[in-house]
Design an enzyme around this catalytic site. Sequence first.
Site, PDB file in Angstrom:
ATOM      1  N   SER A 252       8.331  33.118  28.253  1.00 50.46           N
ATOM      2  CA  SER A 252       8.571  31.698  28.015  1.00 50.46           C
ATOM      3  C   SER A 252      10.007  31.352  28.377  1.00 50.46           C
ATOM      4  O   SER A 252      10.822  32.227  28.701  1.00 50.46           O
ATOM      5  CB  SER A 252       8.303  31.343  26.552  1.00 50.46           C
ATOM      6  OG  SER A 252       9.262  31.960  25.706  1.00 50.46           O
ATOM      7  N   LYS A 253      10.333  30.061  28.305  1.00 48.76           N
ATOM      8  CA  LYS A 253      11.669  29.602  28.714  1.00 48.76           C
ATOM      9  C   LYS A 253      12.781  30.186  27.860  1.00 48.76           C
ATOM     10  O   LYS A 253      13.929  30.225  28.286  1.00 48.76           O
ATOM     11  CB  LYS A 253      11.713  28.064  28.671  1.00 48.76           C
ATOM     12  CG  LYS A 253      10.914  27.424  29.803  1.00 48.76           C
ATOM     13  CD  LYS A 253      11.081  25.919  29.817  1.00 48.76           C
ATOM     14  CE  LYS A 253      10.332  25.314  30.988  1.00 48.76           C
ATOM     15  NZ  LYS A 253      10.461  23.831  31.032  1.00 48.76           N
ATOM     16  N   ARG A 254      12.445  30.628  26.645  1.00 43.10           N
ATOM     17  CA  ARG A 254      13.510  31.207  25.802  1.00 43.10           C
ATOM     18  C   ARG A 254      14.006  32.543  26.376  1.00 43.10           C
ATOM     19  O   ARG A 254      15.084  33.013  26.013  1.00 43.10           O
ATOM     20  CB  ARG A 254      13.021  31.389  24.362  1.00 43.10           C
ATOM     21  CG  ARG A 254      11.969  32.447  24.167  1.00 43.10           C
ATOM     22  CD  ARG A 254      11.466  32.446  22.729  1.00 43.10           C
ATOM     23  NE  ARG A 254      10.379  33.390  22.522  1.00 43.10           N
ATOM     24  CZ  ARG A 254      10.545  34.664  22.192  1.00 43.10           C
ATOM     25  NH1 ARG A 254      11.775  35.146  22.042  1.00 43.10           N
ATOM     26  NH2 ARG A 254       9.520  35.460  22.016  1.00 43.10           N
ATOM     27  N   HIS A 255      13.226  33.140  27.270  1.00 37.45           N
ATOM     28  CA  HIS A 255      13.644  34.397  27.899  1.00 37.45           C
ATOM     29  C   HIS A 255      14.459  34.154  29.172  1.00 37.45           C
ATOM     30  O   HIS A 255      15.140  35.041  29.663  1.00 37.45           O
ATOM     31  CB  HIS A 255      12.422  35.257  28.248  1.00 37.45           C
ATOM     32  CG  HIS A 255      11.595  35.624  27.058  1.00 37.45           C
ATOM     33  ND1 HIS A 255      10.380  35.038  26.789  1.00 37.45           N
ATOM     34  CD2 HIS A 255      11.825  36.500  26.042  1.00 37.45           C
ATOM     35  CE1 HIS A 255       9.887  35.548  25.669  1.00 37.45           C
ATOM     36  NE2 HIS A 255      10.748  36.435  25.199  1.00 37.45           N
TER      37      HIS A 255
END
Length: 482
Positions: A252-255
């Site tokens: 996901s974008k948090r990665h």
Amino acid sequence: MEDIRVRIAPSPSGNLHIGTARTALFNYLYAKKTGGKFVLRIEDTDLERSNQEYTQNIFDSLKALGLQWDEGPDVGGEYGPYYQSERFDIYPKYAQILIDKGYAYECFCTPEELEAEKQEAMQNHRAYVYSRKCMNLSEEEKAELRAKGVKPSIRFKVEHKELIFNDLVKGELKFDTNLIGDFVIMKSNGTPTYNFAVVIDDMLMKISHIIRGEDHISNTPKQILIYEALGAEVPKFGHLGMILAPDRSKLSKRHGATAVSDFVKQGYLTDALINFVALLGWAPSDGVEIKNVEDIAKDFRIHDVSSSNSIFEYDKLNWMNGQYIKKMDISKLTDMVIPFLSKYADEVSKMSRENLEKMVEITREPITTLNQMEYDCAYFFNKDVDYTEGMETLKKPEAKTVLNRILELADGWDFNSDEDIHEKLADFRTEFKEKHNIKPKETMWAVRAAITGRTKGADMAKTMTILGKDVCIYRIKKALEI
């Protein structure tokens, strides 16, 4: 020999995800390896979530990665239209065929009735399957319900059996259709469900092999049943393991970046990106990891694709991107770097092409993404530099001696010649070692800190010729003021 036809069918509800790009790549590679056709279809039936901007992003991202389709919305083909939203008139005809053959029936159950069935199943600790309460309604009962304004959905009647198919990636898979239940193929508002529309589209487009993520495995038995009911040839299925983040969670974008266009904006080269993505679940037979798409296609073997999940290792992508940056033609690389130097657009426009290419050449060695060039090249564009990083070096007692001496000598150096500056700096280091017992690297640390504000960086002789005599002397004097 059968005609090999594969497809990628993204939904334009977001920018092209790297996972979808991997699926597109593996379909593309299989088509190239087998001499088949690669088809692009846009599944835009969810009109609320679909967006033309996302459709364009899909086109641009696939093209940037070098995955050009043989048939699709923009290039046409004999099995169009290739926008699913333009195919709405097709699906009711095939739903009616299934009704006429006894494989489907109208269902007048309200959402409330269906929810009550689900709740009952939960209370009795059993998996929910539809009760078939509408399967044997008489024509009179149907007419009465229609008169009340109830619009029916259409359900596929699932025969109870063990369904077995051989997956191209995962091998033999078995499903008990008792656990599926009769599922909806046409909603009460007249739109097809995913599992129905995708079968009709793939059937009419003569798709022979369906290579997709393993999150679709639960859809496969339903789709096979529809193929069989229509008397159509069932394509061969291959389900790829998922792409996970380094912490084994869903990527996901948090990665970090997840859309192809995000990676491009951060300065990843599309050749490096597609090379890296190809290695997520597949390995080249010769063990050489850095390859172009054409060479990967020649070596690609669908049966050797791993059925396990793959870890998206950003560190490895960075390393691979760095390798591509180091090997790229300097003129082409310079063209790609310029947009990442927009902060210094005026200064860049005034710099000669020769110096611009030289600057990129001497600064590209340590970088892994092109967006790092904004920082690594900063000292080439402003007359003044930030001495924060080099302050500790400049405050050393020997720094003043070094800088005063180079200020005396530099006025006579030829700043139009890399070779001359290189030789002069070599002599300068020798002088300070012999006369002042200052190590050559410490001498150059002081010079670098004064001229660039940094403690490490590009070739010093070439840096000085790019900057020119006036700027170098100006910065040395500034550093001495410190």
